[in-house]
Enzyme design. Structure first.
Site, short mmCIF file in Angstrom:
data_model
loop_
_atom_site.label_atom_id
_atom_site.label_comp_id
_atom_site.label_asym_id
_atom_site.label_seq_id
_atom_site.Cartn_x
_atom_site.Cartn_y
_atom_site.Cartn_z
N GLN A 198 9.46 -44.98 -1.61
CA GLN A 198 10.40 -45.80 -2.23
C GLN A 198 10.56 -45.44 -3.55
O GLN A 198 9.75 -45.45 -4.45
CB GLN A 198 9.49 -47.13 -2.08
CG GLN A 198 10.27 -48.29 -2.64
CD GLN A 198 9.69 -49.76 -2.60
OE1 GLN A 198 8.33 -49.51 -2.82
NE2 GLN A 198 10.44 -50.87 -2.67
N GLU A 230 9.77 -57.31 2.86
CA GLU A 230 8.55 -56.84 2.31
C GLU A 230 7.29 -58.05 2.21
O GLU A 230 6.31 -57.61 2.47
CB GLU A 230 8.70 -55.96 1.14
CG GLU A 230 7.48 -55.23 0.64
CD GLU A 230 7.76 -54.78 -0.69
OE1 GLU A 230 8.94 -54.87 -1.38
OE2 GLU A 230 6.85 -54.06 -1.49
N SER A 232 5.67 -58.37 -9.51
CA SER A 232 3.96 -58.89 -9.86
C SER A 232 4.07 -60.46 -9.71
O SER A 232 4.97 -61.42 -9.27
CB SER A 232 4.38 -58.64 -11.43
OG SER A 232 5.14 -59.78 -12.13
N ASN A 233 2.76 -60.70 -9.79
CA ASN A 233 2.45 -62.31 -9.50
C ASN A 233 2.94 -63.06 -10.44
O ASN A 233 3.11 -64.44 -9.97
CB ASN A 233 0.81 -62.43 -9.51
CG ASN A 233 0.44 -61.90 -8.19
OD1 ASN A 233 1.09 -61.29 -7.46
ND2 ASN A 233 -0.83 -61.98 -7.95
N GLU A 234 3.50 -62.91 -11.78
CA GLU A 234 4.04 -63.59 -12.49
C GLU A 234 5.65 -63.80 -12.05
O GLU A 234 6.10 -64.92 -12.19
CB GLU A 234 4.17 -62.93 -14.06
CG GLU A 234 2.95 -62.87 -14.66
CD GLU A 234 1.73 -62.10 -14.05
OE1 GLU A 234 1.96 -61.13 -13.65
OE2 GLU A 234 0.67 -62.61 -14.06
C1 LIG Z 1 0.04 -48.52 -7.96
C2 LIG Z 1 1.62 -48.82 -7.81
C3 LIG Z 1 2.49 -48.51 -7.10
C4 LIG Z 1 3.37 -48.67 -6.99
N1 LIG Z 1 4.53 -48.07 -5.96
C5 LIG Z 1 5.81 -48.14 -6.18
C6 LIG Z 1 6.68 -47.61 -5.40
O1 LIG Z 1 5.90 -46.78 -4.26
N2 LIG Z 1 7.76 -47.48 -5.45
C7 LIG Z 1 8.37 -48.08 -6.37
O2 LIG Z 1 9.63 -48.45 -6.65
N3 LIG Z 1 7.74 -48.71 -7.33
C8 LIG Z 1 6.24 -48.82 -7.31
N4 LIG Z 1 5.56 -49.67 -7.97
C9 LIG Z 1 6.27 -50.29 -9.15
C10 LIG Z 1 6.00 -51.77 -9.43
O3 LIG Z 1 6.87 -52.39 -8.38
C11 LIG Z 1 5.95 -52.26 -11.00
O4 LIG Z 1 4.85 -51.65 -11.69
C12 LIG Z 1 6.27 -53.65 -11.02
O5 LIG Z 1 7.41 -53.93 -10.62
C13 LIG Z 1 5.99 -54.13 -12.51
O6 LIG Z 1 6.78 -53.23 -13.17
P1 LIG Z 1 6.25 -52.79 -14.63
O7 LIG Z 1 4.55 -52.00 -14.12
O8 LIG Z 1 6.93 -51.92 -15.32
O9 LIG Z 1 5.55 -53.99 -15.53
P2 LIG Z 1 6.51 -54.93 -16.35
O10 LIG Z 1 7.78 -55.32 -15.68
O11 LIG Z 1 6.80 -54.23 -17.83
O12 LIG Z 1 5.54 -56.32 -16.64
C14 LIG Z 1 4.63 -55.96 -17.55
C15 LIG Z 1 3.93 -57.59 -17.46
O13 LIG Z 1 4.91 -58.56 -17.69
C16 LIG Z 1 4.95 -59.50 -16.76
N5 LIG Z 1 6.52 -59.99 -16.65
C17 LIG Z 1 7.63 -59.16 -16.54
N6 LIG Z 1 8.81 -59.81 -16.60
C18 LIG Z 1 8.35 -61.23 -16.88
C19 LIG Z 1 9.25 -62.50 -16.89
N7 LIG Z 1 10.40 -62.51 -16.68
N8 LIG Z 1 8.23 -63.69 -16.94
C20 LIG Z 1 7.01 -63.61 -16.92
N9 LIG Z 1 6.15 -62.48 -17.07
C21 LIG Z 1 7.09 -61.20 -16.86
C22 LIG Z 1 4.59 -58.65 -15.34
O14 LIG Z 1 4.30 -59.64 -14.39
C23 LIG Z 1 3.62 -58.02 -16.11
O15 LIG Z 1 2.33 -58.79 -16.16
C24 LIG Z 1 4.12 -49.27 -8.11
C25 LIG Z 1 3.26 -49.83 -9.05
C26 LIG Z 1 1.94 -49.77 -9.13
C27 LIG Z 1 0.86 -50.21 -10.36
#
Ligand SMILES: Cc1cc2nc3c(=O)[nH]c(=O)nc-3n(C[C@H](O)[C@H](O)[C@H](O)COP(=O)(O)OP(=O)(O)OC[C@H]3O[C@@H](n4cnc5c(N)ncnc54)[C@H](O)[C@@H]3O)c2cc1C
Ligand SMILES: Cc1cc2nc3c(=O)[nH]c(=O)nc-3n(C[C@H](O)[C@H](O)[C@H](O)COP(=O)(O)OP(=O)(O)OC[C@H]3O[C@@H](n4cnc5c(N)ncnc54)[C@H](O)[C@@H]3O)c2cc1C
Lengths: 360, 382
Positions: free
Chosen positions: A95, A213, A345-347
């Site tokens: 993905q 999903e 994310s859970n947020e």
């Molecule tokens: C182990 C792992 C496997 C993954 N596998 C895949 C995969 O196969 N393919 C793929 O495409 N992606 C994958 N992901 C990516 C995953 O979908 C992203 O990590 C996720 O969308 C969160 O983005 P970020 O890590 O950039 O955090 P950020 O978006 O930068 O978030 C940081 C923090 O801010 C919070 N936050 C962000 N926006 C808001 C808001 N508007 N209001 C309140 N809180 C907010 C978040 O909840 C989090 O706590 C994977 C991630 C991990 C850790």
């Protein structure tokens, strides 16, 4: 699986192919593409039973994500070309959605695809690509129109991961494992036929996919199985004072609380899937992701505490006198912190609940 | 109760912070240091010795500095702030503390002098497979033949057991009770298998098969109570170390919230996230108070009071540490899941400290046996 060990690629493939031979790898797909047209409820029960029995569930990228997308949005050629191999895990899909700066804000993705003759030329970087090291193909969201509203300029492309210019770079996680990767695209040429659905229609497809999903995102069955195992282990592990860990009222109380929360979640999952009409996810499905991942994490934390002093011995080999389950408990706990981050994310789930359900 | 540091204590803090910061301010340095055995920098260990840090807890006549628990706590906090991998807690506070508590004057001078000088690394071989965080030994047994003693049985996990130059080993005594022994790790009948722990630390399985051992202190004496007290002191010092790590985690999290952009804005635009950081701060402050208080209780010196304070501080460190650690990862998102980024490893280290001498529920268990014996807690009373 039951012991909590990591599976090899071969084991995952073998499990899915065995299920597929019995017509049970993708039963929720439409019948004409190798499925049985099962409802969400049937699919839910099937997934739960697989998890309870410790059967590796069919690769989500194939069975839950790209398969249904191609069946719904794909051309006849794409369906013929990809669906049988996708069901049978002859093609391992990755993905390619997230990017370093496009996490929760997925629509801000910057990987570009520019038309050149009959090809798309793709440049950019995907992040967090789970098991990309095994991937044969990757379904990606790419920016095909930079001049419109973010969501309106995104398309979905299917990309052969052996294409020249595509590079997979492993990323080590905090438990020492290598399960995510960066995928880099440097002038990767992709045939125009590999566009899924409409040009600039990628966001609609992404929403369809992420909606799918959510069924199965709360791993109630496997969490129940691990909790039951925790209870067995507590029963057979000495407390060092002549009893077992399960003699401890604190351990018992903690297990009972977790069981009750899981029961509530399991029943909620049933209510949700039984009422998700026409593929529209029930609004409460965010509750499943939120609570399901929290319980998954809580049970992994319980395992660490049951393991006690032995839990630090993660690097010990077979010569160790400490039980294997205890030695792997903390890496598993640390690894599962991911569950509340990915898949929305859970947020983000709380935001969906507060906005779309509570009208705030 | 005085929660402030005096000038000398501040100077110590600055000196240790300078030394540790130089070595590990960039997390990559720590990552490199733990990659190869022994899992820490021998050079840095020597620098700590040079600065006098490795002899801090021990009496001057034993080759130490004779510093109090507040000073040792300061060192632990500073090590925790960078999760410096040098085994101060395992080797100096715990193993050295036992030698200091139970050794004869000659043993103390010989062993602690060399430890303080950075010439001899000590490890305490105590945990036994299937047993949990007690002060006694059961599976490793001691037997005497005239004046010579030998040990048989398995200890695991032994923190830094493979690198140690000298082992302090607890063993069940023939007449009952637990004794302490010094064992040369290269003696016949000792085998060691070392391995890395998930936080970049090191531990080992150490097996004894009739290995020659020298009683620490008076031969045949049951020293379970001394072991318990040194464990309690180590619990509080582990709490100081955890506190340092928690401070860094909160700082990393607030820095990240202020710089990471999603949806075109920095994450601190979202009150939901800022409030979670505020809750982390609350946990951190409560933890700070209990750890500082327990450190002062050690200075007062009553073993029963130290035991109670250690259990109460450890309980809060466990709860607070999990809260701060889990939230630090969550508020960072995916980046905190990677080995390259510091936050995940800080959380791993907090988890390891939490399970070193008893996690929060273990402390609840200990404390709840006495809950009917008093009405309300008074910190000045302990
Ligand atoms: C182990 C792992 C496997 C993954 N596998 C895949 C995969 O196969 N393919 C793929 O495409 N992606 C994958 N992901 C990516 C995953 O979908 C992203 O990590 C996720 O969308 C969160 O983005 P970020 O890590 O950039 O955090 P950020 O978006 O930068 O978030 C940081 C923090 O801010 C919070 N936050 C962000 N926006 C808001 C808001 N508007 N209001 C309140 N809180 C907010 C978040 O909840 C989090 O706590 C994977 C991630 C991990 C850790
Ligand atoms: C029993 C009682 C005794 C009191 N006694 C006195 C008194 O003696 N003298 C006196 O002057 N007042 C008194 N108060 C009033 C008290 O100070 C107010 O209730 C208080 O300031 C909150 O105001 P509010 O009730 O209007 O709630 P609101 O201000 O309307 O708040 C409602 C909710 O929204 C939250 N909230 C509000 N703003 C924000 C924000 N910016 N971000 C996030 N959350 C927010 C609040 O925390 C609360 O949960 C008393 C109140 C009570 C209940």
């Amino acid at each position: 699986m039951i012991e909590g060990r990591e599976l090899t690629k071969e084991q995952i493939v073998e499990a899915q192919q065995t299920l597929n031979a019995a017509g049970l790898a993708v039963p929720h797909w439409p019948e004409e593409y190798g499925g049985r047209g099962w409802t969400d409820l049937q699919r839910h029960i099937w997934l739960e039973e697989l998890q309870r029995a410790g059967v590796p569930t069919p690769l989500a990228f194939n069975a839950s994500m790209i398969g249904p997308v191609i069946a719904h949005f794909g051309t006849e050629e794409q369906k013929k070309e990809f669906l049988p191999k996708t069901a049978n895990l002859d093609i391992w899909w990755s993905q390619g959605f997230s990017e370093p700066d496009a996490g929760s804000d997925l629509a801000s993705l910057r990987t570009t695809a520019v038309k050149d003759g009959d090809d798309w030329v793709v440049n950019g970087q995907k992040a967090w690509t789970t098991l990309g090291q095994f991937g044969d193909w990757i379904f990606t969201l790419v920016r095909t129109d930079p001049d419109v509203k973010k969501q309106a300029g995104i398309s979905m492309l299917l990309i052969d991961m052996t294409s020249p210019g595509l590079e997979v770079r492993p990323v080590q996680l905090i438990d020492g494992s290598y399960e995510v990767n960066e995928v880099w695209f440097d002038d990767v040429r992709v045939p125009a036929d590999n566009l899924v659905g409409e040009l600039n229609g990628g966001w609609t497809i992404a929403k369809f996919l992420l909606g799918n999903e959510r069924v199965g995102v709360a791993p109630v069955g496997s969490t129940k199985r691990i909790l039951a195992r925790a209870k067995d282990l507590a029963k057979e592990t000495s407390d060092g004072e002549g009893g077992t860990l399960l003699d401890d009222p604190l351990v018992r109380a903690r297990i009972v609380e977790l069981e009750n929360e899981l029961l509530a979640l399991e029943l909620t999952a049933l209510r949700v899937v039984a009422h998700s009409a026409d593929g529209e996810p029930h609004p409460a499905s965010s509750v499943l992701k939120l609570k399901g991942t929290e319980l998954q994490q809580a049970v992994s934390e319980l395992m660490v505490d049951l393991a006690g002093p032995a839990s630090v011995a993660s690097g010990a080999g077979d010569a160790s006198d400490l039980a294997e389950w205890a030695r792997i408990s903390t890496p598993t706990y640390l690894n599962l912190r991911k569950a509340s981050i990915y898949g929305g994310s859970n947020e983000i789930q709380r935001q969906i609940i507060s906005r779309t359900i509570l009208g705030l | 109760m005085d929660f402030t540091y005096d000038d000398e204590q501040e100077a110590l803090r600055d000196a240790v912070r300078g030394l540790v910061g130089k070595a590990y301010h960039d997390y990559e340095q720590r990552r490199q240091a733990v990659k190869e055995d022994p899992g820490f920098s021998e050079q840095q260990w020597a620098r700590l010795a040079e600065m006098g840090v490795l002899g801090l807890p021990f009496a001057e006549e034993d080759g130490g500095v004779g510093a109090g628990p507040t000073e040792i706590g300061i060192v632990c906090q500073e090590l925790g702030r960078t999760i410096a991998p040098e085994p101060f807690l395992a080797s100096v506070v715990l193993a050295g503390g036992l030698v200091s508590a139970a050794g004869t004057p000659e043993q103390r001078a010989e062993v602690l002098g060399a430890l303080a000088a950075g010439e001899r690394l000590l490890a305490f071989a105590h945990d036994e497979p299937g047993r949990r965080w007690g002060a006694s030994a059961e599976q490793v047994t001691a037997s005497a033949d005239g004046d010579s003693w030998s040990l048989t049985g398995v200890k695991e996990p032994v923190p830094h057991g493979a690198r140690a130059d000298l082992l302090v080993v607890s063993a069940a005594l023939p007449e009952g009770g637990t004794g302490l022994f010094l064992v040369q790790p290269d003696a016949d009948g000792v085998t060691r298998e070392g391995y890395a722990t998930y936080d970049g630390g090191r531990a080992a399985k150490v097996a004894f098969d009739g290995a020659a051992a020298t009683p620490l202190g008076e031969a045949g004496l049951d020293v379970t109570a001394s072991i318990a007290t040194v464990q309690d002191i180590t619990r509080v010092m582990a709490g100081n170390q955890a506190l340092g790590a928690m401070q860094t985690l909160l700082k990393a999290t607030t820095d990240y919230l202020k710089t990471r952009k999603q949806f075109g804005v920095t994450l601190n635009t979202f009150q939901a996230l800022n409030f979670r950081a505020a809750d982390m701060y609350t946990s951190l402050e409560l933890t700070h108070s209990l750890v500082a208080w327990a450190t002062m209780v050690i200075a007062a010196g009553d073993p029963d009071e130290v035991a109670e304070a250690a259990a109460r501080a450890s309980l809060q460190v466990s709860r607070g540490g999990r809260h701060v650690g889990q939230e630090a990862i969550q508020l960072h998102g995916g980046i905190a899941m990677t080995a390259e980024y510091s936050v995940g490893m800080f959380v791993a280290h907090l988890t390891a400290l939490d399970h070193l001498l008893g996690d929060g529920n273990h402390q609840v268990r200990v404390l709840s046996t006495k809950v009917a014996d008093y009405d309300a807690l008074d910190p000045l009373d302990v």
